[in-house]
Write a protein that holds these residues in place. Structure first.
Motif, mmCIF file in Angstrom:
data_model
loop_
_atom_site.group_PDB
_atom_site.id
_atom_site.type_symbol
_atom_site.label_atom_id
_atom_site.label_comp_id
_atom_site.label_asym_id
_atom_site.label_seq_id
_atom_site.Cartn_x
_atom_site.Cartn_y
_atom_site.Cartn_z
ATOM 1 N N GLU A 1 0.940 -1.316 -0.099
ATOM 2 C CA GLU A 1 0.080 0.233 0.087
ATOM 3 C C GLU A 1 0.876 1.180 0.021
ATOM 4 O O GLU A 1 0.690 2.211 -0.605
ATOM 5 C CB GLU A 1 -0.910 0.080 1.239
ATOM 6 C CG GLU A 1 -2.122 -0.995 0.972
ATOM 7 C CD GLU A 1 -3.107 -0.846 2.438
ATOM 8 O OE1 GLU A 1 -3.294 0.268 2.390
ATOM 9 O OE2 GLU A 1 -3.540 -1.755 2.644
ATOM 10 N N ASN A 2 2.099 1.322 0.924
ATOM 11 C CA ASN A 2 2.746 2.297 1.128
ATOM 12 C C ASN A 2 3.513 2.670 -0.180
ATOM 13 O O ASN A 2 3.825 3.890 -0.578
ATOM 14 C CB ASN A 2 3.542 2.360 2.139
ATOM 15 C CG ASN A 2 2.598 2.665 3.454
ATOM 16 O OD1 ASN A 2 1.696 3.187 3.513
ATOM 17 N ND2 ASN A 2 2.926 1.843 4.452
ATOM 18 N N SER B 1 -1.273 5.604 1.212
ATOM 19 C CA SER B 1 -0.722 5.551 2.618
ATOM 20 C C SER B 1 -1.651 4.648 3.606
ATOM 21 O O SER B 1 -2.884 4.640 3.465
ATOM 22 C CB SER B 1 -0.653 7.030 3.108
ATOM 23 O OG SER B 1 -0.289 7.130 4.472
ATOM 24 N N SER B 2 -0.997 4.042 4.516
ATOM 25 C CA SER B 2 -2.205 3.268 5.513
ATOM 26 C C SER B 2 -1.989 3.702 6.983
ATOM 27 O O SER B 2 -0.915 4.160 7.139
ATOM 28 C CB SER B 2 -1.717 1.889 5.353
ATOM 29 O OG SER B 2 -2.172 0.906 6.229
ATOM 30 N N LYS B 3 -2.846 3.488 7.564
ATOM 31 C CA LYS B 3 -2.842 3.859 8.862
ATOM 32 C C LYS B 3 -2.173 2.704 9.931
ATOM 33 O O LYS B 3 -1.935 3.021 11.079
ATOM 34 C CB LYS B 3 -4.345 4.145 9.499
ATOM 35 C CG LYS B 3 -4.757 5.168 8.996
ATOM 36 C CD LYS B 3 -6.562 5.546 9.527
ATOM 37 C CE LYS B 3 -6.910 6.469 8.656
ATOM 38 N NZ LYS B 3 -8.333 6.738 8.827
ATOM 39 N N VAL B 4 -2.059 1.629 9.240
ATOM 40 C CA VAL B 4 -1.509 0.520 9.988
ATOM 41 C C VAL B 4 -0.071 0.666 10.592
ATOM 42 O O VAL B 4 0.858 1.163 9.607
ATOM 43 C CB VAL B 4 -1.457 -0.851 9.145
ATOM 44 C CG1 VAL B 4 -0.951 -1.933 9.935
ATOM 45 C CG2 VAL B 4 -2.761 -1.221 8.726
ATOM 46 N N ILE C 1 -5.937 -3.669 14.013
ATOM 47 C CA ILE C 1 -6.523 -3.233 12.540
ATOM 48 C C ILE C 1 -8.040 -2.943 12.841
ATOM 49 O O ILE C 1 -8.606 -2.831 11.854
ATOM 50 C CB ILE C 1 -6.000 -4.102 11.462
ATOM 51 C CG1 ILE C 1 -6.871 -5.545 11.447
ATOM 52 C CG2 ILE C 1 -4.741 -4.040 11.144
ATOM 53 C CD1 ILE C 1 -6.622 -6.225 10.297
ATOM 54 N N TYR C 2 -8.531 -3.153 13.988
ATOM 55 C CA TYR C 2 -9.895 -2.998 14.159
ATOM 56 C C TYR C 2 -10.585 -1.711 13.643
ATOM 57 O O TYR C 2 -11.550 -1.604 13.217
ATOM 58 C CB TYR C 2 -10.514 -3.380 15.509
ATOM 59 C CG TYR C 2 -9.673 -2.484 16.664
ATOM 60 C CD1 TYR C 2 -8.655 -3.018 17.310
ATOM 61 C CD2 TYR C 2 -10.161 -1.164 16.819
ATOM 62 C CE1 TYR C 2 -7.873 -2.030 18.290
ATOM 63 C CE2 TYR C 2 -9.605 -0.318 17.750
ATOM 64 C CZ TYR C 2 -8.348 -0.823 18.498
ATOM 65 O OH TYR C 2 -7.802 -0.188 19.360
ATOM 66 N N ASN C 3 -9.653 -0.676 13.581
ATOM 67 C CA ASN C 3 -10.140 0.732 13.078
ATOM 68 C C ASN C 3 -9.916 0.583 11.673
ATOM 69 O O ASN C 3 -10.214 1.922 10.927
ATOM 70 C CB ASN C 3 -9.558 1.807 13.674
ATOM 71 C CG ASN C 3 -10.160 1.835 15.110
ATOM 72 O OD1 ASN C 3 -11.324 1.733 15.395
ATOM 73 N ND2 ASN C 3 -9.374 2.531 16.348
ATOM 74 N N GLU D 1 -11.687 -3.596 3.678
ATOM 75 C CA GLU D 1 -10.790 -3.905 2.462
ATOM 76 C C GLU D 1 -9.412 -4.606 2.742
ATOM 77 O O GLU D 1 -8.992 -5.861 2.564
ATOM 78 C CB GLU D 1 -10.665 -3.253 1.361
ATOM 79 C CG GLU D 1 -11.908 -2.974 0.506
ATOM 80 C CD GLU D 1 -12.319 -4.155 -0.183
ATOM 81 O OE1 GLU D 1 -11.531 -4.778 -0.708
ATOM 82 O OE2 GLU D 1 -13.453 -4.368 -0.307
ATOM 83 N N TYR D 2 -8.805 -3.785 3.851
ATOM 84 C CA TYR D 2 -7.556 -4.368 4.523
ATOM 85 C C TYR D 2 -7.858 -6.036 5.065
ATOM 86 O O TYR D 2 -6.890 -6.553 5.277
ATOM 87 C CB TYR D 2 -6.972 -3.496 5.145
ATOM 88 C CG TYR D 2 -5.592 -3.846 5.614
ATOM 89 C CD1 TYR D 2 -4.470 -3.553 5.060
ATOM 90 C CD2 TYR D 2 -5.451 -4.070 6.974
ATOM 91 C CE1 TYR D 2 -3.240 -3.956 5.566
ATOM 92 C CE2 TYR D 2 -4.331 -4.754 7.594
ATOM 93 C CZ TYR D 2 -2.971 -4.566 6.913
ATOM 94 O OH TYR D 2 -1.910 -4.845 7.216
ATOM 95 N N LYS D 3 -8.883 -5.926 6.074
ATOM 96 C CA LYS D 3 -9.029 -6.801 6.757
ATOM 97 C C LYS D 3 -9.360 -7.879 5.947
ATOM 98 O O LYS D 3 -9.002 -9.073 6.263
ATOM 99 C CB LYS D 3 -10.254 -6.691 7.742
ATOM 100 C CG LYS D 3 -9.978 -5.571 8.837
ATOM 101 C CD LYS D 3 -11.380 -5.194 9.545
ATOM 102 C CE LYS D 3 -11.241 -4.067 10.441
ATOM 103 N NZ LYS D 3 -12.510 -3.629 11.093
#
Length: 391
Positions: free
Chosen positions: A238-239, A245-248, A356-358, A362-364
Motif C-alpha cells: 500500500e505504501n 498510505s495506510s494507518k497500520v 487493525i480493528y479501526n 478491504e484491508y481486513k
C-alpha cells in the motif's frame, strides 16, 4: 532409497537441460531470487548466455543488477545482456481487443531487444516480463513464491481443467500471455509439494560463492548461539507499490509478535521483506526501541553493505546459519522451508488483527483471505507450518 530415486530424477532433468539446450539455453534473471535459483538448477554449466532484466518502473538500475549478480553467482564473467523492461507488461483494459494490441506491441518490442529465435530456450521466473511474453515452447518457468505454486497443491476440478485446456489452445494459436495448469506443474518449484518434488529446488541449500561465504562466516562467528529469526514486514504494497498510505503501524505489530515469541535478553535475528528495504521503509530506530525494552534483536541485513541488503533469500540464510525457529505473520519462506523437520515454522496473524480493528474492511478482508489460502495450502502439504488459530 526414495531419496536416491528423487536425486536420480533431478539429475536426469539437469542432464536433459545440459544436453539438449547447452548451446541454445539462455538465463533470464530479473531478481536476486531468480539468480540464486537458476544458479542451483544449472550448477556446473558454464558459458550459458544471460539476459538481465532491469525493471525501470521499480527504480532498478544496472548497478543494482551487477550487485546482486556479484552476491549470487560463482562465475560473474559470463556473457550478459542487460534489457530494460517494466514490472507491469501493460495497463489492462476492459476492452479485450486493446489488451491484445498492447500485448502484441510489447512482445514485438521485447523479442526484438533479446534477438529471439525459435531454437532458443529461456529459463526464468514468472515475475519476469520477458518470460511472460515468450511462446510456451521456448520457456522453462520457475515458481517465485506462494501465489505461483498455490494452485499446484489443489485438486483441480475437471471443469477447470477443460477451461484451462481451452485457454491454452487459444493462447498457443494467438500467442497471448497465459500460463496453463500443465505448464505450472512442469515448471520448477521452490516449495516441496507432494507429487512435484522432482522439480523442487531447496532454497536452503543453494550454491554460494566466496564473497557471500565470507559474510556468512562472519555472521556465524559473531552469533553462534542465535537460533531464532523473525521475518518482519512493513505495508510495502500500500505504501510503496500502490503509492497509497495506510494507518497500520507495523512497528507496533512487529513488537507484539516479538513479545509473544521472544524472551527478554534472548538474542534473535530480525529480517525485513526485500520490498521494504527497496522502498526505504526500514528505520533503525525500531531495532533500538525493542532493545531498549530488554530484547536483543539483530537485524541480519546490517551485516551486509547497503548495496547488498535484502538481496539474499531468507531461506538461504536460515539454512546456512542453521536456525531452528522462524516466526512471521505470513511469508512464503515458511512454506519453502517447512519440509525441513528440524525447523519450527510459526505463522501468526493475531498481533496484526489486534491492531487493525479501526482499519478499512478491504484491508481486513485481504489479510483474512491470505490467512485462509495459506491454511488450505498448509493442509494440502501436510500441515508442516504451525499456523496459529485466529483468536
Amino acid at each position: 532409497e526414495e531419496k536416491q530415486n528423487k536425486r536420480f530424477k533431478f539429475f536426469v532433468i539437469l542432464m536433459k537441460i545440459k544436453q539438449i539446450y547447452k548451446k541454445n539455453l539462455i538465463k533470464v534473471i530479473d531478481t536476486p531470487y531468480s539468480s540464486f535459483v537458476i544458479e542451483k538448477i544449472l550448477h556446473g554449466c558454464t558459458n550459458i548466455k544471460e539476459i538481465i532484466e532491469i525493471k525501470k518502473d521499480l527504480g532498478e538500475t544496472k548497478l543494482k543488477a551487477e550487485n546482486f549478480l556479484k552476491i549470487s553467482q560463482k562465475n560473474i564473467s559470463q556473457k550478459k545482456k542487460f534489457i530494460t523492461t517494466y514490472s507491469t507488461a501493460f495497463k489492462w483494459s476492459k476492452f479485450r481487443i486493446l489488451n491484445f494490441i498492447n500485448f502484441f506491441k510489447l512482445r514485438k518490442e521485447i523479442l526484438k531487444k533479446i534477438k529471439f529465435n525459435h531454437n532458443q530456450i529461456y529459463i526464468g521466473s514468472k515475475t519476469s516480463t520477458i518470460m511472460n511474453v515468450l511462446p510456451r515452447k521456448n520457456r522453462i518457468l520457475i515458481d517465485h513464491g506462494f501465489s505461483d505454486y498455490y494452485s499446484k497443491a489443489q485438486n483441480i476440478s475437471s471443469y477447470k481443467k477443460i477451461v484451462d485446456r481451452f485457454k491454452e489452445t487459444i493462447s498457443n494459436n494467438f500467442g497471448y500471455p497465459y500460463i496453463s495448469l500443465s505448464e505450472n506443474i512442469n515448471g520448477y518449484t521452490v516449495c516441496k509439494i507432494p507429487k512435484y518434488s522432482k522439480n523442487f529446488i531447496d532454497l536452503q541449500n543453494l550454491p554460494i560463492n566466496k564473497f557471500l561465504m565470507k559474510i556468512l562466516n562472519k555472521i556465524k562467528k559473531n552469533n553462534s548461539s542465535v537460533k531464532k529469526i523473525f521475518l518482519l514486514s512493513k505495508n510495502w504494497e500500500e505504501n510503496y507499490f500502490s503509492g497509497l498510505s495506510s494507518k497500520v503501524d507495523y512497528d507496533k505489530i512487529n513488537l507484539e509478535l516479538i513479545k509473544k515469541y521472544a524472551k527478554k535478553g534472548e538474542k534473535f535475528f530480525i529480517k525485513y521483506h526485500g520490498f521494504d528495504l527497496v522502498s526505504n521503509q526500514i528505520d533503525i530506530s525500531f531495532e533500538k526501541k525493542i532493545n531498549s525494552l530488554g530484547f536483543y534483536a539483530i537485524d541480519i541485513d546490517n551485516f551486509f553493505q547497503t548495496c547488498f541488503k535484502g538481496l539474499v533469500p531468507a531461506e538461504l540464510l536460515i539454512g546456512k546459519l542453521k536456525l531452528k525457529k522462524v516466526i512471521s505473520k505470513y511469508s512464503s519462506t515458511l512454506h519453502n522451508i517447512c519440509h525441513n523437520k528440524s525447523i519450527d515454522c510459526i505463522m501468526d496473524i493475531n498481533p496484526e488483527l489486534n491492531f487493525i480493528y479501526n482499519d478499512s474492511y478491504e484491508y481486513k478482508k485481504k489479510l483474512l483471505n491470505e490467512y485462509n489460502q495459506r491454511n488450505i495450502f498448509n493442509s494440502f502439504t501436510g500441515k508442516k507450518v504451525n499456523i496459529k488459530s485466529i483468536n
